[in-house]
Design a protein around this motif. Structure first.
Motif, PDB file in Angstrom:
ATOM      1  N   GLN A 225       0.916  -0.921   0.099  1.00  0.00           N
ATOM      2  CA  GLN A 225      -0.057  -0.164   0.026  1.00  0.00           C
ATOM      3  C   GLN A 225       0.596   1.397  -0.149  1.00  0.00           C
ATOM      4  O   GLN A 225       1.768   1.388   0.631  1.00  0.00           O
ATOM      5  N   PHE A 227       1.422   5.630  -0.189  1.00  0.00           N
ATOM      6  CA  PHE A 227       0.544   6.790   0.607  1.00  0.00           C
ATOM      7  C   PHE A 227       0.938   8.010  -0.158  1.00  0.00           C
ATOM      8  O   PHE A 227       2.480   8.427   0.000  1.00  0.00           O
ATOM      9  N   ALA A 249      -2.405   5.010  -2.644  1.00  0.00           N
ATOM     10  CA  ALA A 249      -3.786   6.132  -1.633  1.00  0.00           C
ATOM     11  C   ALA A 249      -3.600   7.456  -0.825  1.00  0.00           C
ATOM     12  O   ALA A 249      -1.775   7.460  -1.044  1.00  0.00           O
ATOM     13  N   ASN A 252      -3.607  10.797   3.204  1.00  0.00           N
ATOM     14  CA  ASN A 252      -4.086  10.542   4.910  1.00  0.00           C
ATOM     15  C   ASN A 252      -4.804   9.319   5.452  1.00  0.00           C
ATOM     16  O   ASN A 252      -5.542   9.952   6.146  1.00  0.00           O
ATOM     17  N   ALA A 253      -4.802   8.672   4.267  1.00  0.00           N
ATOM     18  CA  ALA A 253      -5.135   7.693   4.427  1.00  0.00           C
ATOM     19  C   ALA A 253      -4.483   6.389   5.044  1.00  0.00           C
ATOM     20  O   ALA A 253      -4.642   5.126   5.774  1.00  0.00           O
ATOM     21  N   GLN A 256      -5.804   5.683   8.933  1.00  0.00           N
ATOM     22  CA  GLN A 256      -7.234   4.399   8.552  1.00  0.00           C
ATOM     23  C   GLN A 256      -6.482   2.972   8.407  1.00  0.00           C
ATOM     24  O   GLN A 256      -6.302   1.921   9.437  1.00  0.00           O
ATOM     25  N   ALA A 257      -5.330   2.900   7.489  1.00  0.00           N
ATOM     26  CA  ALA A 257      -4.305   1.784   7.555  1.00  0.00           C
ATOM     27  C   ALA A 257      -4.061   1.146   8.453  1.00  0.00           C
ATOM     28  O   ALA A 257      -3.856  -0.013   8.468  1.00  0.00           O
ATOM     29  N   GLU A 260      -6.395  -0.050  11.052  1.00  0.00           N
ATOM     30  CA  GLU A 260      -7.190  -1.626  10.911  1.00  0.00           C
ATOM     31  C   GLU A 260      -5.941  -2.851  11.070  1.00  0.00           C
ATOM     32  O   GLU A 260      -6.107  -3.698  11.471  1.00  0.00           O
TER      33      GLU A 260
END
Length: 596
Positions: A225, A227, A249, A252-253, A256-257, A260
């Motif tokens: 992922q 960012f 992404a 700012n994601a 959240q990642a 999670e």
């Protein structure tokens, strides 16, 4: 706003947040060596523009901290009526805080701008004296920096395998296997260079560092992922380039990642020296199990593959042509009328222009150190920090510069005669060169780190009662950062073994304050040595091909083997560079490479 007004505004913020102190480092969220203009908080607050330092703001006083490279510069740039000057090493920031504050004081910091290892150590040190370390959600500097530059949106570059030598998927799978073997679910990557290396991408987010600023999560199945600002990848097929299991992404994601992963109770590995405290605190608060370990990308990134090594050789050849043309022009310019019309700035501009003539040149690999006479005694001098010194009044000139090319990164220092050097200057130059040759000639067994080799470059100086106060060599990336770990050659240096494909600088020097400076620097790549012995041995293959100034050499301070090495080196410079020169430049090279 004046610096006094800026300082007052930050103090007002501290009062509102019930903080007794606030620490301002020279770092961004990625904690890399180089930062973009929008992250230059220390400069905004204090006026100091160096590459390392910090400031502490208290209710009634403030201090700026720099190391030995910047003790002169900080006094020129920072108002002494606003800031005390402190030495970053002799009096560390936290020691200063403890000396100024009483038990119960609250010390603010931005957790995005400090490493996890710094946070752990600082919290323990302050708590032992009854002080509280307080993470702030809103940085006081950011709240009052009204004309703060916006982050740039320069397009990313997908670096082809023609240059990288290995597909991203192969790199990712190799490291993912290590994660799976260690029962690690995901690796948090926070610095730009390892992420750009892993995905074979490059960018223009920071001058001289061809990287896309980003964060990434590498999972144990090899998926990533990424960012970063999606606008930088518009029109680019990241999936086709990297593989289907890489997703993009916005920044700012990331929170959240991380949350999670924490909610799943995942085991997440990160490097406490390079990951900011904020990311690790988010993971912990969400329930993740954190494993602290070195960034697993750093070592394979440092060990260049054959394609990267060959690219580096090619980049250094074209760079050598540009530097030779510059030195030839400089000698001619000294013989022409009014050499004083040139100064350190115009000399740096001329060298940049010659490099830029080649189509493969992208940008400098760092800000050129163009230093005449006493200015060369400051190892990290830059002519923009004052009035550039004019040519024609000094005996020697030091120029430390480099280029970023699609196939490699260069870094070279030459010290040359621009006047009449005296016998002592020539002796010291020769001792420095002798140390350079001794290190370049070294053969060493597998498992040897730069710490063990450092003395080779210093011994000729030591024996005559001299030394230099910086490392002998740093790692260099492949079309990435000109300063790369984990390899380096230094008395405080790395014990990481030097091995095949690692590129390091070889740059002993000597500096006399208010008088002159000397440095001789080539880049070298570690290769297996062909011996008849029974243990694996390594040696250095030279990458840089530019003459050392014969006018500064006193052969009385060289042994026969040093003269042989130098004559062989200059013969190779002639062989490699002369086919690409003509006219007066070629005549200059012929003279510059004559045997001793």
């Amino acid at each position: 706003m004046t610096h006094a007004q800026r300082l007052a505004s930050v103090r007002h913020d501290l009062q509102q947040q019930q903080l007794d102190a606030f620490i301002v480092p020279h770092d961004d969220e990625h904690l890399g060596e180089y930062i973009p203009p929008y992250a230059e908080r220390l400069d905004w607050l204090t006026g100091f523009t160096g590459s390392a330092g910090a400031a502490v703001v208290l209710a009634r006083k403030a201090a700026v901290f720099v190391d030995g490279r910047y003790t002169v510069q900080v006094r020129h740039q920072c108002d002494a009526s606003l800031f005390e000057y402190r030495h970053l090493i002799a009096e560390p920031v936290l020691d200063y805080v403890l000396s100024e504050l009483d038990t119960g004081a609250r010390v603010g910091f931005d957790p995005r701008l400090h490493s996890r290892s710094w946070f752990d150590a600082a919290q323990q040190k302050l708590a032992a004296r009854g002080l509280q370390l307080v993470p702030v959600k809103h940085n006081p500097v950011d709240r009052h920096w009204h004309n703060r530059p916006e982050p740039t949106i320069n397009p990313a570059l997908l670096l082809s395998q023609e240059y990288s030598g290995q597909h991203s998927e192969a790199k990712r799978n190799r490291i993912a296997e290590q994660l799976a073997a260690g029962n690690i679910d995901a690796q948090l990557l926070t610095q730009a260079e390892p992420i750009n290396w892993l995905l074979n991408i490059r960018g223009r987010d920071i001058p001289c560092l061809p990287a896309v600023l980003s964060f990434a999560l590498l999972h144990k199945d090899g998926s990533v992922q990424l960012f970063a600002d999606p606008a930088k990848f518009e029109g680019l097929d990241l999936t086709a380039h990297c593989g289907h299991n890489v997703t993009l992404a916005p920044f700012n994601a990331l929170e959240q990642a991380l949350t999670e992963l924490g909610n799943k109770g995942a085991r997440v590995q990160l490097d406490p020296a390079t990951a900011n405290a904020w990311s690790s605190l988010v993971l912990e608060q969400a329930g993740a199990k954190i494993v602290f370990a070195d960034d697993p990308c750093m070592l394979p990134k440092a060990c260049k593959n054959p394609v990267e090594v060959q690219g580096s050789r090619a980049a250094h050849l074209r760079d050598g042509v540009a530097v030779c043309r510059f030195l030839a022009w400089l000698d001619r310019r000294l013989e022409q009328p009014a050499p004083e019309r040139e100064d350190e700035g115009t000399l740096a501009d001329k060298l940049l222009a010659l490099r830029a003539e080649h189509a493969d040149f992208v940008e400098p690999s760092f800000s050129t150190i163009s230093a005449l006479g006493p200015n060369a005694a400051m190892c990290h001098y830059h002519h923009d920090n004052g009035t550039p010194r004019k040519l024609g009044q000094d005996a020697i000139y030091l120029v430390d510069s480099g280029g970023q090319y699609l196939d490699g990164t260069t870094d070279i220092t030459r010290t040359v005669a621009v006047g009449e050097p005296d016998d002592e200057m020539r002796k010291l130059f020769t001792l420095v060169l002798r140390g350079h040759i001794d290190l370049a000639s070294a053969r060493f067994p597998a498992g040897t780190g730069g710490l063990q080799l450092d003395a080779l470059a210093r011994m000729p100086l030591w024996q005559q009662g001299y030394n230099f106060d910086h490392g002998t060599g740093h790692g260099v990336g492949h079309y990435l950062s000109v300063h790369e770990g984990p390899q380096r050659i230094s008395p405080k240096g790395s014990t990481v073994p030097l091995t095949t494909g690692m590129i390091v600088s070889n740059e002993p020097g000597y500096y006399r304050e208010n008088a002159f400076g000397i440095r001789c620097e080539n880049l070298e790549v570690v290769q297996p040595a062909d011996t008849s012995g029974d243990i694996p041995v390594f040696e250095f293959e030279n990458l840089t091909w530019v003459p050392f100034d014969r006018r500064l050499i006193d052969s009385n301070w060289l042994d026969a083997r040093h003269i042989e090495w130098l004559n062989d080196y200059h013969a190779t410079v002639w062989e490699k560079i002369s086919p690409q020169l003509e006219g007066e430049d070629l005549t200059w090279l012929e003279q510059a490479t004559r045997p001793l």
